[in-house]
Scaffold this motif. Structure first.
Motif, PDB file in Angstrom:
ATOM      1  N   UNK A  41       0.941  -1.242   0.002  1.00  0.00           N
ATOM      2  CA  UNK A  41       0.074   0.076   0.043  1.00  0.00           C
ATOM      3  C   UNK A  41       0.743   1.230  -0.023  1.00  0.00           C
ATOM      4  N   UNK A  42       1.910   1.198   0.881  1.00  0.00           N
ATOM      5  CA  UNK A  42       2.846   2.453   0.930  1.00  0.00           C
ATOM      6  C   UNK A  42       3.605   2.612  -0.554  1.00  0.00           C
ATOM      7  N   UNK A  43       3.995   1.279  -0.980  1.00  0.00           N
ATOM      8  CA  UNK A  43       4.591   1.573  -2.329  1.00  0.00           C
ATOM      9  C   UNK A  43       3.735   1.997  -3.278  1.00  0.00           C
ATOM     10  N   UNK A  44       2.468   1.574  -3.286  1.00  0.00           N
ATOM     11  CA  UNK A  44       1.464   2.151  -4.317  1.00  0.00           C
ATOM     12  C   UNK A  44       1.347   3.847  -4.076  1.00  0.00           C
ATOM     13  N   UNK A  45       1.023   4.114  -2.904  1.00  0.00           N
ATOM     14  CA  UNK A  45       0.878   5.452  -2.790  1.00  0.00           C
ATOM     15  C   UNK A  45       2.083   6.579  -2.865  1.00  0.00           C
ATOM     16  N   UNK A 153       6.950  -5.887  -6.325  1.00  0.00           N
ATOM     17  CA  UNK A 153       7.086  -6.301  -5.165  1.00  0.00           C
ATOM     18  C   UNK A 153       6.619  -7.746  -4.742  1.00  0.00           C
ATOM     19  N   UNK A 154       5.547  -7.963  -5.098  1.00  0.00           N
ATOM     20  CA  UNK A 154       4.755  -9.457  -5.008  1.00  0.00           C
ATOM     21  C   UNK A 154       5.530 -10.392  -5.357  1.00  0.00           C
ATOM     22  N   UNK A 155       6.168 -10.256  -6.990  1.00  0.00           N
ATOM     23  CA  UNK A 155       6.981 -11.225  -7.538  1.00  0.00           C
ATOM     24  C   UNK A 155       8.108 -11.484  -6.484  1.00  0.00           C
ATOM     25  N   UNK A 156       8.970 -10.354  -6.167  1.00  0.00           N
ATOM     26  CA  UNK A 156      10.250 -10.273  -5.427  1.00  0.00           C
ATOM     27  C   UNK A 156       9.854 -11.204  -4.198  1.00  0.00           C
ATOM     28  N   UNK A 157       8.704 -10.866  -3.631  1.00  0.00           N
ATOM     29  CA  UNK A 157       8.331 -11.527  -2.185  1.00  0.00           C
ATOM     30  C   UNK A 157       8.305 -12.999  -2.442  1.00  0.00           C
ATOM     31  N   UNK A 158       7.675 -13.287  -3.437  1.00  0.00           N
ATOM     32  CA  UNK A 158       7.572 -14.805  -3.675  1.00  0.00           C
ATOM     33  C   UNK A 158       8.961 -15.452  -3.890  1.00  0.00           C
ATOM     34  N   UNK A 163      10.623  -9.041   3.084  1.00  0.00           N
ATOM     35  CA  UNK A 163       9.921  -7.700   2.751  1.00  0.00           C
ATOM     36  C   UNK A 163      10.904  -6.829   2.313  1.00  0.00           C
ATOM     37  N   UNK A 164      12.126  -6.637   2.780  1.00  0.00           N
ATOM     38  CA  UNK A 164      12.997  -5.547   2.430  1.00  0.00           C
ATOM     39  C   UNK A 164      13.379  -5.701   1.295  1.00  0.00           C
ATOM     40  N   UNK A 165      13.688  -7.098   0.565  1.00  0.00           N
ATOM     41  CA  UNK A 165      13.928  -7.163  -0.944  1.00  0.00           C
ATOM     42  C   UNK A 165      12.946  -6.644  -1.918  1.00  0.00           C
ATOM     43  N   UNK A 166      11.596  -7.282  -1.564  1.00  0.00           N
ATOM     44  CA  UNK A 166      10.483  -6.905  -2.237  1.00  0.00           C
ATOM     45  C   UNK A 166      10.301  -5.419  -2.374  1.00  0.00           C
ATOM     46  N   UNK A 167      10.395  -4.823  -1.175  1.00  0.00           N
ATOM     47  CA  UNK A 167      10.351  -3.434  -1.340  1.00  0.00           C
ATOM     48  C   UNK A 167      11.427  -2.578  -2.056  1.00  0.00           C
ATOM     49  N   UNK A 425      14.393  -5.620 -12.352  1.00  0.00           N
ATOM     50  CA  UNK A 425      14.069  -4.949 -10.990  1.00  0.00           C
ATOM     51  C   UNK A 425      14.028  -6.132  -9.951  1.00  0.00           C
ATOM     52  N   UNK A 426      13.234  -7.176 -10.666  1.00  0.00           N
ATOM     53  CA  UNK A 426      12.774  -8.501  -9.529  1.00  0.00           C
ATOM     54  C   UNK A 426      14.287  -9.345  -9.678  1.00  0.00           C
ATOM     55  N   UNK A 427      14.838  -9.427 -10.514  1.00  0.00           N
ATOM     56  CA  UNK A 427      16.235 -10.427 -10.514  1.00  0.00           C
ATOM     57  C   UNK A 427      17.158  -9.269  -9.519  1.00  0.00           C
ATOM     58  N   UNK A 428      17.154  -8.060  -9.592  1.00  0.00           N
ATOM     59  CA  UNK A 428      17.997  -7.417  -9.058  1.00  0.00           C
ATOM     60  C   UNK A 428      17.970  -7.542  -7.568  1.00  0.00           C
ATOM     61  N   UNK A 429      16.741  -7.619  -7.176  1.00  0.00           N
ATOM     62  CA  UNK A 429      16.507  -7.939  -5.810  1.00  0.00           C
ATOM     63  C   UNK A 429      16.902  -9.317  -5.507  1.00  0.00           C
ATOM     64  N   UNK A 430      16.505 -10.207  -6.274  1.00  0.00           N
ATOM     65  CA  UNK A 430      16.916 -11.589  -5.848  1.00  0.00           C
ATOM     66  C   UNK A 430      18.363 -11.914  -5.724  1.00  0.00           C
ATOM     67  N   UNK A 431      19.261 -11.410  -6.708  1.00  0.00           N
ATOM     68  CA  UNK A 431      20.775 -11.364  -6.759  1.00  0.00           C
ATOM     69  C   UNK A 431      21.112 -10.697  -5.409  1.00  0.00           C
TER      70      UNK A 431
END
Length: 879
Positions: A41-45, A153-158, A163-167, A425-431
């Motif tokens: 929610x915070x990310x969307x806003x 963010x959802x894909x990164x969380x999965x 939570x930090x990496x998804x954000x 961006x998703x793979x950057x967080x995963x890496x």
């Protein structure tokens, strides 16, 4: 025996040392905790707030309906009008509207989705969208981009369970400068990103849910109608999902839902438009022609090259690819490789806008860091994938990312890579997360004897392997940025030389003996300081010792058929807050045929002297290893996409013109320190053509027509005692403040006219932007826009306490226009002139934040006939 069975393995020691990694990989953590919902929610806003602030609170170009956006808007308007008929209950009128050939043509080209969504929204509101509604389009696209950031963010969380990496992933995409710019233009990319991410998450759930499979099929069908080039990737993603767990039911539901989604569109195009389509008709044969056009280096050009013009007549794009690749496999392989660089080397920023003060250079650095981190993460994913069901999502994301390489078969630019940036961006967080875990597991075994040696060794090997995988991904990204350079290894390159004030540059050209054509132009490739561009005396050109008297002009001013290229240049330059004159383009000056200056079987010398106050850059070509001069930038074609991909120059020409062979070539620069012989070939070229009987005779200046514009010639709303007042109220009430001038007959022998508009402008309180629009009109009402007029004139702010009569600033705009498109000098009948309190191309968006009150007076117009050369339809031989 039990002790042996229960003895921990080295891998178990590693996993126990990093429990968060083990939990994330095994799927033990819940993806949707309340804390994560709050993060989303915070990310969307945050994303939406930054987007809206950028569009509504900062001064940036209004480009929502530039180029393709104008066509999308026109189609949206037609669709909204038709839907309003349906909502009113007039079904017969609705069916007549959607069966109209013009309606079908536009809709088949744009597809039903991109223009359809705004059309539905505005039809429900009971009106048709207009250019002045740009802000609502920006808000809509901002909502989509913010939704996409949440999906990232959802894909990164999965994938990571953090939570930090998804954000981190969500912020990487939401605050990526191109995301803010993309929501300000009416294109398909913002919607495509949302659809792609939605498709991936739906496919991830599809093996365990029939409802998710149906939903994924629907989304895939819509995505196919938005991005035709991604259809193979969509099919591969669905097929891979169907194979996961070997569930034929999933694959069947995906295929059936996708087909049923596209079916209504296909039925409509088959019945009402006469040709069945499954997606938007984006000219596949045309794109195949551009993708295999070696002469144009794979760029889309204006006008079309002969290869592209022939290719688009072929009904089978696959036949074009097959023929060209069989004929030129090595050359097309090199072209394909260099397109990888075009795809990812620079961010999408067509108009080079700053974002909250961040210049383009900083945006490029930001982009390159994201690309490096993304491919680093992809490499780590390949070597250290997560376990369990999460691996399906990672595999789908990897397939979707790499499927963007399909663009390299066609023309390629940064805009096409934008849909991959969310995946990077998703793979950057995963890496980043994977590296943290590998380093953490290594630190857990730093105490000797605390654990078995095998566990310490396993940990060290994993850490070393992770470092190597990360380095491999970064190396791949760096390779991407340099593919273009590698394919040109050993070839010549462009050089530049600074010509100081008073210095002379020259080139000697030996021509073989024989009959010479009757027409000649000197072509010059230089870059002048903007302060010297307006000075016609800043460059002197001599040919064989004779000073040429004609003006040095952009080459298109000598070509009535190519002057239209200024239309595209003017739109690009206006939105970049530049001038058409800032483009890299050939300039030319005429060689008077009556002077008989050309030497057959001898050496012809071209010299240019810098008579201005500022240095001039003269460009040249270096020799390659084979001692061949590189092909010159062609004077025949304009490729704006080449400039958009580079982001570092105003070069929009293509390298396709090979100079004619000459007996001798010699270049030099002479200055205060003496003469310097140059090893490269300066771009001081001699262009010869057969003029036949159509060459205008050299004559003295034609009789100019002078006009002094009075307030009474304009709308009463804008009149003042001695001039005009332009402000927001004028723009809202009457639009542009203009008048039409009736011209006396021009001399029939004139091939161009020089139009000059001058006056005084004043702005109180702050700087202003005075828009000036002008067009020549023939006796049939056909207009020719004067595109070398700047989109606006900067009016400086008046100093505090300054006498109002001393606050006026002089402005002057001039253009040289060939007349052949209007039917010749005898057909020109008038000049349409208008003034606005904002840039000309922004006026259709309504009064903006920078729209200001401007007074103008002492307005004058000068129309001067010129007896130059119109080379339209005459092939050039360039030496």
């Amino acid at each position: 025996m039990a002790a042996i069975i229960n003895k921990p393995t080295a891998q178990q020691y590693v996993d126990d040392a990093v429990p968060s990694a083990r939990a994330a990989d095994s799927g033990e953590t819940s993806a949707f905790t309340w804390s994560f919902v709050g993060i989303c929610a915070a990310l969307f806003l945050l994303s939406l707030g930054v987007q809206v602030a950028h569009h509504l609170l900062t001064d940036h170009s209004y480009v929502m309906f530039a180029f393709d956006g104008k066509h999308y808007l026109a189609t949206s308007q037609a669709m909204a009008a038709a839907l309003m008929l349906l909502l009113k209950g007039d079904q017969s009128a609705f069916f007549r509207a959607i069966a109209d050939p013009a309606f079908c043509k536009n809709l088949v080209w744009d597809g039903p989705v991109i223009p359809g969504i705004p059309a539905i929204i505005y039809a429900l509101l009971g009106r048709i969208p207009k250019e002045s509604d740009w802000a609502s389009f920006a808000v809509f696209f901002s909502l989509l981009a913010s939704y996409s950031a949440v999906l990232v963010a959802v894909a990164s969380r999965l994938l990571t369970g953090s939570n930090k990496l998804s954000l981190t992933a969500g912020l990487l995409f939401a605050l990526y400068p191109t995301t803010l710019l993309a929501t300000g233009v009416y294109r398909s990319e913002v919607l495509a990103v949302s659809l792609l991410l939605t498709l991936l998450l739906a496919l991830y759930r599809a093996p365990g849910s029939a409802l998710a499979a149906v939903f994924a099929g629907i989304v895939g069908g819509i995505f196919a109608m938005v991005k035709p080039v991604m259809i193979p990737a969509i099919g591969l993603l669905c097929f891979f999902t169907g194979l996961h767990g070997r569930k034929v039911k999933t694959l069947t539901l995906l295929a059936l839902a996708g087909v049923l989604t596209i079916a209504p569109w296909s039925i409509y195009t088959a019945v009402d438009c006469g040709k069945l389509s499954i997606t938007a008709e984006r000219g596949p044969s045309y794109n195949a022609g551009v993708g295999t056009d070696l002469a144009a280096n794979g760029w889309c050009t204006m006008p079309e090259t002969p290869h592209v013009a022939t290719s688009k007549l072929n009904k089978s794009p696959l036949a074009i690819f097959e023929h060209e690749w069989r004929s030129h496999p090595f050359e097309l392989s090199k072209l394909t490789i260099r397109r990888v660089t075009r795809l990812w080397s620079n961010p999408w920023n067509d108009f080079r806008e700053p974002v909250f003060g961040l210049p383009v250079q900083v945006q490029v650095a930001w982009h390159l860091i994201l690309v490096c981190l993304g491919f680093m993460g992809l490499s780590l994913y390949a070597f250290f994938p997560p376990q369990g069901e999460r691996r399906l999502l990672g595999n789908l994301a990897a397939i979707a990312l790499l499927s963007h390489l399909s663009f390299i078969m066609f023309q390629t630019m940064g805009r096409y890579a934008y849909t991959s940036m969310a995946l990077l961006a998703i793979f950057a967080a995963f890496g980043i997360g994977r590296l943290q875990r590998l380093v953490g597991s290594s630190r857990a075994f730093t105490v000797p004897g605390a654990v078995p040696f095998s566990a310490t060794l396993a940990s060290g090997l994993r850490t070393f392997g992770g470092t190597a995988a990360a380095a491999l991904g970064v190396a791949f990204a760096l390779l991407i940025f340099n593919c273009d350079s590698f394919t040109h290894a050993g070839e010549g390159r462009e050089l530049s030389h600074v010509l100081a004030p008073g210095a002379t540059a020259g080139r000697a050209i030996g021509l073989a003996a024989g009959a010479l054509p009757t027409g000649a132009l000197i072509l010059i490739d230089i870059a002048q300081d903007p302060r010297d561009q307006a000075n016609p005396e800043s460059l002197a050109v001599r040919f064989n010792g004779h000073l040429l008297s004609g003006p040095v002009l952009p080459l298109n001013c000598f070509n009535g058929a190519k002057y239209f290229l200024f239309d595209t240049m003017a739109e690009h330059s206006a939105f970049m807050r530049n001038s058409v004159k800032d483009f890299r383009q050939w300039r030319a000056v005429r060689v008077d045929p009556d002077a008989q200056l050309l030497k057959q079987g001898g050496v012809n010398e071209i010299e240019i002297t810098n008579k201005g106050q500022y240095p001039i850059t003269v460009f040249g070509d270096s020799a390659s290893r084979e001692n061949k001069i590189v092909p010159l930038p062609s004077p025949d074609y304009f490729a704006s996409d080449r400039m958009l991909v580079s982001l570092t120059s105003m070069e929009s020409r293509i390298n396709s013109l090979i100079p004619e062979a000459v007996e001798s070539q010699h270049s030099y620069i002479k200055g205060g320190d003496g003469a310097e012989n140059l090893a490269d070939n300066l771009r001081l070229q001699l262009a010869l053509f057969d003029a036949g009987n159509g060459l205008a005779a050299a004559g003295s200046d034609g009789q100019a027509q002078e006009f002094e514009l009075k307030p009474g010639q304009f709308h009463w709303y804008a009149r003042t005692e001695d001039g005009l007042r332009l402000n927001k109220d004028v723009l809202k009430s009457v639009g542009a403040v203009g008048c039409d001038l009736k011209l006396a007959a021009l001399p029939a022998a004139a091939t161009q006219v020089q139009v000059t508009v001058s006056g005084l402008a004043r702005k109180q309180g702050g700087p202003g932007r005075l828009g000036v629009s002008a067009a020549l009109v023939n006796d049939q009402g056909l207009p020719q826009q004067l595109d070398q007029f700047a989109d606006y004139v900067s009016v400086p702010a008046s100093a505090g306490g300054q006498n109002p009569e001393q606050a006026w600033s002089q402005f002057e705009l001039t253009d040289v226009v060939p007349l052949s498109r209007l039917g010749g000098a005898a057909k020109v009948s008038g000049l349409s002139l208008a003034f606005l309190p904002c840039p000309r191309l922004e006026s259709c968006y309504g009064p903006g934040r920078q729209c200001s009150n401007i007074d103008v007076k002492d307005l004058r117009v000068r129309i001067k006939p010129l007896y130059l050369t119109d080379i339209a339809g005459r092939p050039l031989s360039v030496y």
